[in-house]
Write an enzyme that holds these catalytic residues in place. Sequence first.
Site, short mmCIF file in Angstrom:
data_model
loop_
_atom_site.label_atom_id
_atom_site.label_comp_id
_atom_site.label_asym_id
_atom_site.label_seq_id
_atom_site.Cartn_x
_atom_site.Cartn_y
_atom_site.Cartn_z
N HIS A 177 16.13 -11.63 7.78
CA HIS A 177 15.24 -12.51 8.54
C HIS A 177 15.62 -13.98 8.37
CE1 HIS A 177 12.42 -9.63 10.10
NE2 HIS A 177 12.10 -9.15 8.92
N GLU A 233 6.40 -12.00 12.05
CA GLU A 233 5.71 -10.88 12.70
C GLU A 233 4.19 -10.99 12.68
OE1 GLU A 233 7.19 -7.12 11.27
OE2 GLU A 233 9.26 -7.74 11.60
N HIS A 239 0.81 -1.22 0.00
CA HIS A 239 0.00 0.00 0.00
C HIS A 239 0.84 1.26 0.00
CE1 HIS A 239 -3.21 -2.92 0.71
NE2 HIS A 239 -3.88 -2.05 0.00
N HIS A 272 7.04 -13.49 6.29
CA HIS A 272 7.26 -12.30 7.12
C HIS A 272 6.11 -12.08 8.09
CE1 HIS A 272 8.04 -8.24 8.45
NE2 HIS A 272 9.27 -8.44 8.06
#
Length: 266
Positions: free
Chosen positions: A214, A182, A92, A151
């Site tokens: 990560h 997350e 977004h 993620h």
Amino acid sequence: MKSAQEAILIAAFGTTISHAAEAYKRFDAAVKARFPGREVRWAYTSTIVRKKLALRGDAKESVGEAVSRLAGDGYRNLSVLPLQVIPGVEFHLIRREVSAFLQATEAGGVTVRVGDPLLSGYDEAVRVARALISDVPKERKSSDAVVFMGHGSRRHPADLFYVALNSILKEKDPLAFLGTVEGHPTLDDIVKKCKAAGCTKAWLIPFMAVAGDHAINDMAGDGEDSWKSILEKAGIGCTPVLRGVLDSPGVRDVWLDHLADIVSRK
Ligand code: CO
């Protein structure tokens, strides 16, 4: 439409890890092979990554900056491909930067289309699940679990895409689990299910565009909070695979198809 006026902008999160950046280069080559004759540029959505790279003399543009410069260079037909996995916060942000550009007066006469992220519907999720399973190393035994690390996002409802993909994966392979750093599903869920299934070994595979920070630290690192350490403490031996899904031909093709949906046809 002259292809000289067309450009493709690939909008990635960005990475400071050179090994991961190599995967971006391979994807760049795949884009150029499938869409020849078009200018192909990259933007990084992460401000932190851009700042770190700028300090090393390797400045990258934001989406807004890259789109403005393409327009300034005379490109009139821009296709922006988000290298995001879900339509979440980063996706977004890309949309907002493109809208801001289109509302600015300098955008006169420029068309910008933004493609879908990797997961944008059921069909893509099935294609991705199939690709993930087929990429599992052949050495895997049928009693081994396969744990994919996505993620995730506690800040966005699109976190649910991971929950959906996890259930689609499970239909194809009962010992395949998708968790996220997350968001949801969580590693706790996976540990419980692996133990309940009696797994003593797991393959750890990133479900992220590239095997960056990560994957290296949170998934495969030696720190006590890493997925590898937590699973091993629970009695599940781990073999990490440090390869991002941009290097999976089946997953890469979903992104390339999303690009094909928006580039102008001649
Ligand atoms: Co992160």
